[in-house]
Design a protein around this motif. Sequence first.
Motif, PDB file in Angstrom:
ATOM      1  N   ASN A 135      -3.172   3.433 -18.772  1.00  0.00           N
ATOM      2  CA  ASN A 135      -2.822   2.494 -19.699  1.00  0.00           C
ATOM      3  C   ASN A 135      -3.352   1.069 -19.428  1.00  0.00           C
ATOM      4  OD1 ASN A 135      -1.726   0.754 -21.713  1.00  0.00           O
ATOM      5  ND2 ASN A 135       0.267   1.266 -21.129  1.00  0.00           N
ATOM      6  N   ASP A 136      -4.233   0.733 -20.288  1.00  0.00           N
ATOM      7  CA  ASP A 136      -4.982  -0.752 -20.448  1.00  0.00           C
ATOM      8  C   ASP A 136      -3.941  -1.848 -20.459  1.00  0.00           C
ATOM      9  OD1 ASP A 136      -7.598  -0.156 -19.844  1.00  0.00           O
ATOM     10  OD2 ASP A 136      -8.177   0.404 -21.816  1.00  0.00           O
ATOM     11  N   ASN A 137      -2.908  -1.784 -20.602  1.00  0.00           N
ATOM     12  CA  ASN A 137      -1.952  -2.700 -20.876  1.00  0.00           C
ATOM     13  C   ASN A 137      -0.451  -2.502 -19.827  1.00  0.00           C
ATOM     14  OD1 ASN A 137      -3.214  -4.361 -22.655  1.00  0.00           O
ATOM     15  ND2 ASN A 137      -2.608  -2.954 -24.344  1.00  0.00           N
ATOM     16  N   SER A 138      -0.870  -1.964 -18.626  1.00  0.00           N
ATOM     17  CA  SER A 138       0.387  -1.981 -17.803  1.00  0.00           C
ATOM     18  C   SER A 138       0.744  -3.269 -17.347  1.00  0.00           C
ATOM     19  CB  SER A 138      -0.128  -1.220 -16.569  1.00  0.00           C
ATOM     20  OG  SER A 138      -0.551   0.133 -16.682  1.00  0.00           O
ATOM     21  N   PRO A 139       2.199  -3.507 -17.380  1.00  0.00           N
ATOM     22  CA  PRO A 139       2.863  -4.827 -16.802  1.00  0.00           C
ATOM     23  C   PRO A 139       2.308  -5.191 -15.625  1.00  0.00           C
ATOM     24  CG  PRO A 139       4.521  -3.332 -17.557  1.00  0.00           C
ATOM     25  CD  PRO A 139       3.094  -2.415 -17.345  1.00  0.00           C
ATOM     26  N   VAL A 140       2.024  -6.383 -15.473  1.00  0.00           N
ATOM     27  CA  VAL A 140       1.757  -6.864 -13.979  1.00  0.00           C
ATOM     28  C   VAL A 140       3.122  -7.159 -13.312  1.00  0.00           C
ATOM     29  CG1 VAL A 140       0.854  -9.150 -12.811  1.00  0.00           C
ATOM     30  CG2 VAL A 140      -0.582  -7.901 -14.763  1.00  0.00           C
ATOM     31  N   LEU A 141       3.256  -6.935 -12.003  1.00  0.00           N
ATOM     32  CA  LEU A 141       4.629  -6.976 -11.293  1.00  0.00           C
ATOM     33  C   LEU A 141       4.464  -7.757 -10.160  1.00  0.00           C
ATOM     34  CD1 LEU A 141       5.473  -3.271 -11.863  1.00  0.00           C
ATOM     35  CD2 LEU A 141       6.378  -5.077 -13.291  1.00  0.00           C
ATOM     36  N   GLU A 142       5.289  -8.259  -9.484  1.00  0.00           N
ATOM     37  CA  GLU A 142       5.509  -8.898  -8.460  1.00  0.00           C
ATOM     38  C   GLU A 142       6.426  -8.808  -7.775  1.00  0.00           C
ATOM     39  OE1 GLU A 142       4.327 -13.624  -7.647  1.00  0.00           O
ATOM     40  OE2 GLU A 142       6.780 -13.207  -8.382  1.00  0.00           O
ATOM     41  N   TRP A 143       6.498  -8.810  -6.181  1.00  0.00           N
ATOM     42  CA  TRP A 143       7.560  -8.697  -5.366  1.00  0.00           C
ATOM     43  C   TRP A 143       7.025  -9.521  -4.121  1.00  0.00           C
ATOM     44  CZ3 TRP A 143       7.349  -7.642   0.037  1.00  0.00           C
ATOM     45  CH2 TRP A 143       8.583  -7.513   0.428  1.00  0.00           C
ATOM     46  N   TYR A 144       8.047 -10.236  -3.631  1.00  0.00           N
ATOM     47  CA  TYR A 144       7.934 -11.301  -2.281  1.00  0.00           C
ATOM     48  C   TYR A 144       8.775 -10.963  -1.351  1.00  0.00           C
ATOM     49  CZ  TYR A 144      10.662 -14.641  -4.778  1.00  0.00           C
ATOM     50  OH  TYR A 144      11.728 -15.183  -5.495  1.00  0.00           O
ATOM     51  N   GLU A 145       8.515 -11.309  -0.104  1.00  0.00           N
ATOM     52  CA  GLU A 145       9.382 -11.072   0.974  1.00  0.00           C
ATOM     53  C   GLU A 145      10.429 -12.032   0.800  1.00  0.00           C
ATOM     54  OE1 GLU A 145       8.603 -10.625   5.706  1.00  0.00           O
ATOM     55  OE2 GLU A 145       7.017 -12.115   4.726  1.00  0.00           O
ATOM     56  N   GLY A 146      11.572 -11.730   1.273  1.00  0.00           N
ATOM     57  CA  GLY A 146      12.817 -12.663   1.012  1.00  0.00           C
ATOM     58  C   GLY A 146      13.449 -12.651  -0.375  1.00  0.00           C
TER      59      GLY A 146
ATOM     60  N   GLN B 270      -4.142  -2.597  -0.469  1.00  0.00           N
ATOM     61  CA  GLN B 270      -3.430  -1.455  -0.674  1.00  0.00           C
ATOM     62  C   GLN B 270      -2.374  -1.045   0.536  1.00  0.00           C
ATOM     63  OE1 GLN B 270      -3.734  -1.197  -4.162  1.00  0.00           O
ATOM     64  NE2 GLN B 270      -5.418  -2.572  -3.579  1.00  0.00           N
ATOM     65  N   ILE B 271      -2.918  -1.004   1.710  1.00  0.00           N
ATOM     66  CA  ILE B 271      -2.513  -0.845   2.860  1.00  0.00           C
ATOM     67  C   ILE B 271      -1.534  -1.793   3.262  1.00  0.00           C
ATOM     68  CG2 ILE B 271      -2.752  -0.320   5.556  1.00  0.00           C
ATOM     69  CD1 ILE B 271      -5.572   0.708   4.639  1.00  0.00           C
ATOM     70  N   GLU B 272      -2.005  -3.219   3.458  1.00  0.00           N
ATOM     71  CA  GLU B 272      -1.231  -4.132   3.988  1.00  0.00           C
ATOM     72  C   GLU B 272       0.030  -4.578   3.264  1.00  0.00           C
ATOM     73  OE1 GLU B 272      -3.955  -7.525   3.970  1.00  0.00           O
ATOM     74  OE2 GLU B 272      -5.316  -6.671   5.269  1.00  0.00           O
ATOM     75  N   ALA B 273       0.062  -4.375   1.626  1.00  0.00           N
ATOM     76  CA  ALA B 273       1.209  -4.581   1.052  1.00  0.00           C
ATOM     77  C   ALA B 273       2.403  -3.634   1.339  1.00  0.00           C
ATOM     78  CB  ALA B 273       0.925  -4.257  -0.415  1.00  0.00           C
ATOM     79  N   ARG B 274       1.926  -2.337   1.448  1.00  0.00           N
ATOM     80  CA  ARG B 274       2.870  -1.324   1.629  1.00  0.00           C
ATOM     81  C   ARG B 274       3.717  -1.401   3.095  1.00  0.00           C
ATOM     82  NH1 ARG B 274      -0.522   0.534  -2.251  1.00  0.00           N
ATOM     83  NH2 ARG B 274       0.559   2.016  -3.596  1.00  0.00           N
ATOM     84  N   GLU B 275       2.631  -1.797   4.013  1.00  0.00           N
ATOM     85  CA  GLU B 275       3.110  -2.195   5.426  1.00  0.00           C
ATOM     86  C   GLU B 275       4.172  -3.413   5.390  1.00  0.00           C
ATOM     87  OE1 GLU B 275       0.102  -3.005   7.908  1.00  0.00           O
ATOM     88  OE2 GLU B 275      -0.904  -0.791   7.819  1.00  0.00           O
ATOM     89  N   LEU B 276       4.003  -4.478   4.570  1.00  0.00           N
ATOM     90  CA  LEU B 276       4.968  -5.492   4.295  1.00  0.00           C
ATOM     91  C   LEU B 276       6.307  -5.026   3.636  1.00  0.00           C
ATOM     92  CD1 LEU B 276       5.328  -8.535   4.016  1.00  0.00           C
ATOM     93  CD2 LEU B 276       4.445  -8.592   1.751  1.00  0.00           C
ATOM     94  N   VAL B 277       6.085  -4.184   2.761  1.00  0.00           N
ATOM     95  CA  VAL B 277       7.450  -3.606   2.051  1.00  0.00           C
ATOM     96  C   VAL B 277       8.161  -2.947   3.146  1.00  0.00           C
ATOM     97  CG1 VAL B 277       8.283  -2.048   0.467  1.00  0.00           C
ATOM     98  CG2 VAL B 277       6.458  -3.847  -0.342  1.00  0.00           C
TER      99      VAL B 277
END
Length: 153
Positions: A106-117, A67-74
């Motif tokens: 919601n039990d059916n929230s979409p799965v999202l992705e973000w990647y560096e670059g 939770q912390i590392e992903a926000r730091e990456l962004v």
Amino acid sequence: MKLLHDNKLQTNIPFEGCTEAELSLLESEVGNKLPFAYQEFLLAAGHNHGKLFQGSDSGFSQLRDLQIEARELVRENNYPIILLENAFIFSMHQGYEIRFFELNGNDNSPVLEWYEGSDKGIVMLSESFEDFLQTQIEQHSHVKFKISSVLDE
């Protein structure tokens, strides 16, 4: 768990799920219920999910740090996306790719992705964690299907 075994995703270490108490504590810490399919996944294989998600940090013991590392990456990338406060990061691949869903009851929230670059921003991978998991199991499966057996059905 049977689906993981049937698709030969086990290693020499048995699948190991988290406990109901661990799940409750995690939900308490994030301040919301996790989607049902994700809860079931954690209870079946949260501590060890074999060959599924190899190369990614996604184990139960890593979730708090993600939770912390992903926000730091962004933030480090000065990327103009903002992870919603209720975004729950369930996977980080090789330190540059994050997968998450929104905790909104919601039990059916979409799965999202973000990647560096990426110049695409946040993209939707699946309409729900259940769909995402099914796709991942199929992609990581070591079960080979014979075309003749499929056609005979």
